[in-house]
Design an enzyme around this catalytic site. Sequence first.
Site, mmCIF file in Angstrom:
data_model
loop_
_atom_site.group_PDB
_atom_site.id
_atom_site.type_symbol
_atom_site.label_atom_id
_atom_site.label_comp_id
_atom_site.label_asym_id
_atom_site.label_seq_id
_atom_site.Cartn_x
_atom_site.Cartn_y
_atom_site.Cartn_z
ATOM 1 N N ARG A 179 -38.518 -36.268 46.042
ATOM 2 C CA ARG A 179 -38.279 -36.029 47.583
ATOM 3 C C ARG A 179 -37.871 -34.590 47.875
ATOM 4 O O ARG A 179 -38.181 -34.091 49.086
ATOM 5 C CB ARG A 179 -36.877 -36.853 47.561
ATOM 6 C CG ARG A 179 -36.717 -38.481 47.395
ATOM 7 C CD ARG A 179 -37.450 -39.295 48.242
ATOM 8 N NE ARG A 179 -38.768 -39.248 48.463
ATOM 9 C CZ ARG A 179 -39.721 -39.569 47.455
ATOM 10 N NH1 ARG A 179 -39.287 -40.289 46.320
ATOM 11 N NH2 ARG A 179 -41.189 -39.660 47.850
ATOM 12 N N HIS A 197 -24.314 -38.605 53.106
ATOM 13 C CA HIS A 197 -24.880 -38.968 51.965
ATOM 14 C C HIS A 197 -25.390 -37.990 51.041
ATOM 15 O O HIS A 197 -26.177 -38.295 50.314
ATOM 16 C CB HIS A 197 -25.951 -40.076 52.545
ATOM 17 C CG HIS A 197 -25.083 -41.103 52.912
ATOM 18 N ND1 HIS A 197 -26.181 -42.129 53.592
ATOM 19 C CD2 HIS A 197 -24.061 -41.846 53.036
ATOM 20 C CE1 HIS A 197 -25.079 -43.127 54.030
ATOM 21 N NE2 HIS A 197 -23.981 -42.998 53.725
ATOM 22 N N THR A 253 -30.935 -45.546 62.953
ATOM 23 C CA THR A 253 -30.600 -46.357 61.591
ATOM 24 C C THR A 253 -30.379 -47.786 61.826
ATOM 25 O O THR A 253 -30.121 -48.140 63.023
ATOM 26 C CB THR A 253 -29.102 -45.402 61.562
ATOM 27 O OG1 THR A 253 -28.323 -46.160 60.471
ATOM 28 C CG2 THR A 253 -28.350 -45.458 62.621
HETATM 29 N N1 APR Z 1 -37.477 -42.966 65.435
HETATM 30 C C1 APR Z 1 -36.398 -43.460 65.476
HETATM 31 N N2 APR Z 1 -36.152 -44.741 64.603
HETATM 32 C C2 APR Z 1 -37.087 -44.958 63.854
HETATM 33 C C3 APR Z 1 -38.251 -44.492 63.696
HETATM 34 C C4 APR Z 1 -38.711 -43.303 64.664
HETATM 35 N N3 APR Z 1 -39.891 -42.895 64.691
HETATM 36 N N4 APR Z 1 -39.056 -45.186 62.823
HETATM 37 C C5 APR Z 1 -37.991 -45.937 62.281
HETATM 38 N N5 APR Z 1 -36.953 -45.622 62.975
HETATM 39 C C6 APR Z 1 -35.842 -46.888 62.612
HETATM 40 C C7 APR Z 1 -35.926 -48.079 62.135
HETATM 41 O O1 APR Z 1 -36.179 -48.851 63.157
HETATM 42 C C8 APR Z 1 -34.710 -48.379 61.427
HETATM 43 O O2 APR Z 1 -33.609 -48.965 62.315
HETATM 44 O O3 APR Z 1 -35.036 -46.075 61.661
HETATM 45 C C9 APR Z 1 -34.128 -47.012 61.073
HETATM 46 C C10 APR Z 1 -34.067 -46.702 59.486
HETATM 47 O O4 APR Z 1 -33.355 -47.453 59.014
HETATM 48 P P1 APR Z 1 -32.911 -47.551 57.326
HETATM 49 O O5 APR Z 1 -34.560 -47.143 56.724
HETATM 50 O O6 APR Z 1 -32.068 -48.625 56.957
HETATM 51 O O7 APR Z 1 -32.253 -45.918 57.337
HETATM 52 P P2 APR Z 1 -30.692 -45.559 57.600
HETATM 53 O O8 APR Z 1 -29.930 -46.495 58.537
HETATM 54 O O9 APR Z 1 -30.733 -44.092 57.527
HETATM 55 O O10 APR Z 1 -30.268 -45.891 56.225
HETATM 56 C C11 APR Z 1 -28.917 -45.623 55.776
HETATM 57 O O11 APR Z 1 -29.274 -46.065 53.758
HETATM 58 O O12 APR Z 1 -30.460 -46.102 51.544
HETATM 59 C C12 APR Z 1 -29.385 -45.525 52.026
HETATM 60 O O13 APR Z 1 -28.336 -43.880 51.659
HETATM 61 C C13 APR Z 1 -29.556 -44.109 52.247
HETATM 62 O O14 APR Z 1 -28.679 -42.802 54.436
HETATM 63 C C14 APR Z 1 -29.454 -44.016 53.765
HETATM 64 C C15 APR Z 1 -28.742 -45.368 54.477
#
Ligand code: APR
Length: 232
Positions: free
Chosen positions: A58, A106, A172
């Site tokens: 990463r 995080h 998110t």
């Molecule tokens: N632009 C905006 N949003 C997007 C894009 C994009 N190009 N591509 C995907 N997404 C959105 C998805 O639709 C989803 O809702 O980003 C979100 C990603 O969600 P997760 O993968 O669950 O990420 P996140 O919410 O940041 O996860 C939270 O989980 O594993 C832990 O600690 C880690 O900080 C992380 C936490």
Amino acid sequence: MSKQKVVVLTGAGMSAESGLKTFRDANGLWEGHDVMEVASPQGFARNPELVLEFYNQRRRQLLEVSPNAGHSALVELESHFDVSIITQNVDNLHEQAGSSHVVHLHGELFKVRSTVNENHVLDWKKDLVLGDLDDNGHQLRPHIVWFGEMVPMLETAAYITQQADVLIIIGTSMQVYPAASLINYSPQETPIYFVDPRPNINASDYRNLEVIAKTATEGVPNLVAQLTDSLI
Ligand code: APR
């Protein structure tokens, strides 16, 4: 007149178009791994080499990517608003773009800390391996908040969110707590904008929430232009 306060909560979707994969868009696997295997204290205890190598990959990847138009738009927003960013991301793309106030909920990929003293934190851009020790001879680990661990910046983040005149949430899935609970700290009358192409939120649960079902590079610059125009 003092500037209005805009608080921005960002998740993995913010950095997706920079080339960093999100966590939950690929069947719960993160770069081919179960998240509990590579992002929990139990996973680290079971197989520290695997976890260290995972974060080494990463870290190497982060050295190769750049901020996107969404990150840049949030920097522009600072010309007109007092902007605070609270990110769940462990990359430093907000800082690379030039944002002034960034809180990492995080942790950060470019930092490591002692496995014994959590306050002993070092800047670190290279690989981290078993045998890399702090000054007292204790193994170093990634400065990442893993599942099941405390979120030390939560109180600061909640306090910042309570001051929001405008709240923007970007990319998110709102599935990871306590980060997802921050939305509840903004004042009742504060407008909330939720930018995500697959928004996982029920807008009718909130008084002032507008969903912008677009990616970060499209939705964030549009929203920044809209907020800036509203001042003129
Ligand atoms: N632009 C905006 N949003 C997007 C894009 C994009 N190009 N591509 C995907 N997404 C959105 C998805 O639709 C989803 O809702 O980003 C979100 C990603 O969600 P997760 O993968 O669950 O990420 P996140 O919410 O940041 O996860 C939270 O989980 O594993 C832990 O600690 C880690 O900080 C992380 C936490």
